[in-house]
Design an enzyme around this catalytic site. Sequence first.
Site, short mmCIF file in Angstrom:
data_model
loop_
_atom_site.label_atom_id
_atom_site.label_comp_id
_atom_site.label_asym_id
_atom_site.label_seq_id
_atom_site.Cartn_x
_atom_site.Cartn_y
_atom_site.Cartn_z
N GLY A 80 0.83 -1.20 0.00
CA GLY A 80 0.00 0.00 0.00
C GLY A 80 0.87 1.25 0.00
O GLY A 80 2.08 1.20 -0.28
N ASP A 81 0.25 2.36 0.37
CA ASP A 81 0.92 3.65 0.29
C ASP A 81 2.28 3.67 1.02
O ASP A 81 3.29 4.10 0.46
CB ASP A 81 -0.01 4.72 0.87
CG ASP A 81 0.52 6.11 0.63
OD1 ASP A 81 0.46 6.55 -0.53
OD2 ASP A 81 1.02 6.73 1.58
N ILE B 223 -7.04 -3.24 0.90
CA ILE B 223 -8.49 -3.51 0.88
C ILE B 223 -9.26 -2.20 0.95
O ILE B 223 -10.43 -2.14 0.63
CB ILE B 223 -8.96 -4.44 2.04
CG1 ILE B 223 -8.75 -3.79 3.41
CG2 ILE B 223 -8.34 -5.81 1.95
CD1 ILE B 223 -9.63 -4.39 4.49
N ASP B 224 -8.59 -1.12 1.40
CA ASP B 224 -9.30 0.15 1.58
C ASP B 224 -9.58 0.87 0.26
O ASP B 224 -10.38 1.80 0.22
CB ASP B 224 -8.48 1.08 2.49
CG ASP B 224 -8.36 0.55 3.90
OD1 ASP B 224 -9.08 -0.41 4.23
OD2 ASP B 224 -7.55 1.08 4.67
N ARG C 49 -33.54 -3.32 17.35
CA ARG C 49 -32.32 -2.71 17.88
C ARG C 49 -31.65 -1.78 16.88
O ARG C 49 -31.90 -1.87 15.68
CB ARG C 49 -31.29 -3.80 18.20
CG ARG C 49 -31.54 -4.50 19.50
CD ARG C 49 -30.49 -5.58 19.71
NE ARG C 49 -30.72 -6.26 20.97
CZ ARG C 49 -30.27 -7.46 21.26
NH1 ARG C 49 -29.57 -8.14 20.36
NH2 ARG C 49 -30.51 -8.00 22.43
N GLU D 297 -13.90 2.80 10.43
CA GLU D 297 -13.08 2.98 11.64
C GLU D 297 -12.47 4.38 11.74
O GLU D 297 -12.17 4.85 12.83
CB GLU D 297 -11.97 1.93 11.69
CG GLU D 297 -11.00 2.07 10.54
CD GLU D 297 -9.88 1.07 10.54
OE1 GLU D 297 -9.59 0.47 11.57
OE2 GLU D 297 -9.28 0.90 9.46
N ARG E 218 -26.25 -2.51 19.68
CA ARG E 218 -25.18 -3.51 19.67
C ARG E 218 -24.15 -3.15 18.61
O ARG E 218 -24.49 -2.54 17.59
CB ARG E 218 -25.72 -4.91 19.35
CG ARG E 218 -26.65 -5.47 20.41
CD ARG E 218 -25.88 -5.87 21.67
NE ARG E 218 -26.74 -6.58 22.60
CZ ARG E 218 -27.56 -6.00 23.47
NH1 ARG E 218 -27.64 -4.68 23.53
NH2 ARG E 218 -28.30 -6.73 24.29
N HIS F 93 -10.41 -7.71 11.12
CA HIS F 93 -9.56 -8.42 10.16
C HIS F 93 -10.28 -9.50 9.38
O HIS F 93 -9.69 -10.08 8.46
CB HIS F 93 -8.32 -8.96 10.87
CG HIS F 93 -7.49 -7.84 11.43
ND1 HIS F 93 -7.78 -7.25 12.63
CD2 HIS F 93 -6.44 -7.17 10.91
CE1 HIS F 93 -6.92 -6.27 12.85
NE2 HIS F 93 -6.10 -6.20 11.82
N GLN G 242 -12.27 -8.79 7.32
CA GLN G 242 -12.32 -8.17 5.98
C GLN G 242 -11.02 -8.38 5.20
O GLN G 242 -10.99 -8.20 3.99
CB GLN G 242 -12.57 -6.67 6.12
CG GLN G 242 -13.91 -6.37 6.73
CD GLN G 242 -13.94 -4.98 7.36
OE1 GLN G 242 -14.39 -4.02 6.76
NE2 GLN G 242 -13.45 -4.87 8.59
O1 F6P Z 1 -4.84 -2.08 5.14
C1 F6P Z 1 -5.34 -0.97 5.82
C2 F6P Z 1 -6.14 -1.41 6.99
O2 F6P Z 1 -7.04 -2.33 6.56
C3 F6P Z 1 -6.82 -0.23 7.68
O3 F6P Z 1 -8.12 0.01 7.27
C4 F6P Z 1 -6.69 -0.61 9.13
O4 F6P Z 1 -6.66 0.52 9.94
C5 F6P Z 1 -5.41 -1.34 9.17
O5 F6P Z 1 -5.31 -2.01 7.96
C6 F6P Z 1 -5.29 -2.25 10.36
O6 F6P Z 1 -4.07 -2.91 10.33
P1 F6P Z 1 -3.47 -3.82 11.50
O7 F6P Z 1 -4.52 -4.00 12.53
O8 F6P Z 1 -3.10 -5.10 10.84
O9 F6P Z 1 -2.28 -3.09 12.00
#
Ligand code: F6P
Length: 360
Positions: free
Chosen positions: A119-120, A143-144, A179, A239, A278, A284, A286
């Site tokens: 990634g970046d 994935i973002d 809910r 998040e 709730r 993870h 995802q």
């Molecule tokens: O790949 C980015 C990402 O999916 C973010 O959305 C998330 O904040 C991060 O990974 C979490 O990474 P880890 O919990 O593995 O450090």
Amino acid sequence: MAAEIQRIGVCTGGGDCPGLNAVIRGVVKTALLRYHWQVTGIQDGFDGLIWPEKSQELGHDHVRGILTRGGTILGTTNRGNPFAYELVENGHKVVKDFSQRCLENAKKIGLDALVVIGGDGTLNIANEFYRLGLPVVGVPKTIDNDLSVTEITFGFTTALQTATEAIDKIQTTAESHHRVMIVEVMGRDAGWIALEAGLAGDADIILIPEIPFTVEKVCEKIEERERLGRKFSIVVVAEGAKFPPRDAEGKPIPPAEPGQVGNTLAFSIRQHTQKDVRVTVLGHLQRGGTPLAFDRLLSLRFGVAAVDLIAKGEFGRMVCLRCDKIQTTTLAEAVGVYKTVNPDNDLLRTARSLGITFGD
Ligand code: F6P
């Protein structure tokens, strides 16, 4: 044409992502079959260049059967930046620059070029190494889906499907128990997963980092649904959504840690509406699992194209997808600019037209 390539390296950096193994397969097969080069797998991101004893020769056997596997057979890390590597020595935290050591080890291993999949952050490091003379090519991963130079990254479609299916399942409990159900999805800087999974999963409220929200607006929507006899609501929150810094009594709330925005929001909604709330944090989930066919295909195309870039001697560049065609761009262009959800985004307008609230 590149001068005399005999051996290339491949490494994966940053968070794992469905499709990484498919890229590795594309890289290894193309190098071996089309170009007759040898391939070294660099373990755990750039750590494998700091400690090269971890690296291993990759042959056909290593990439057999990995197309469908999540994760990365090479291991990864989203911690180790070799230009500023954090270590504990004699009980003290120290930061070391291992970049020269990486360059020396790349020579020792005999790498004529390196494919960096990440990634970046990882691509930024790859670009730094390129500027120091390492022949590098990049493959974008997250994935973002927040890298600006590519239409889509592999892994996003699989993560989106996972998040959508989770919301589908949450709907039944929401409706049966009357809910408010909050589903927190990944997306630190960009709200693509939240927006698209929320829309596909029929959420009532979607909260993304790009749109600051207020608890009042979120609760207005929940209460409006109550009045219409819809006794449940689904909230999908990224998040990285910007949580307003005060609670129901106006007291400041400390900024939520990643993974905690859902729970902080639940606390506020309970206070405002007295409803049963709730939270499900998908986390993870995802990033795991078998990549969907779309991601496998994109990963294979990226892997093959990265090796072709090396063959053409086009270093410091990265493969990307534009108008459904594999194209390339410089690493320098690729890093540092996030692709975020614009106010005029078509999916955003679609969601608003359907009555979905963004809390603004
Ligand atoms: O790949 C980015 C990402 O999916 C973010 O959305 C998330 O904040 C991060 O990974 C979490 O990474 P880890 O919990 O593995 O450090």
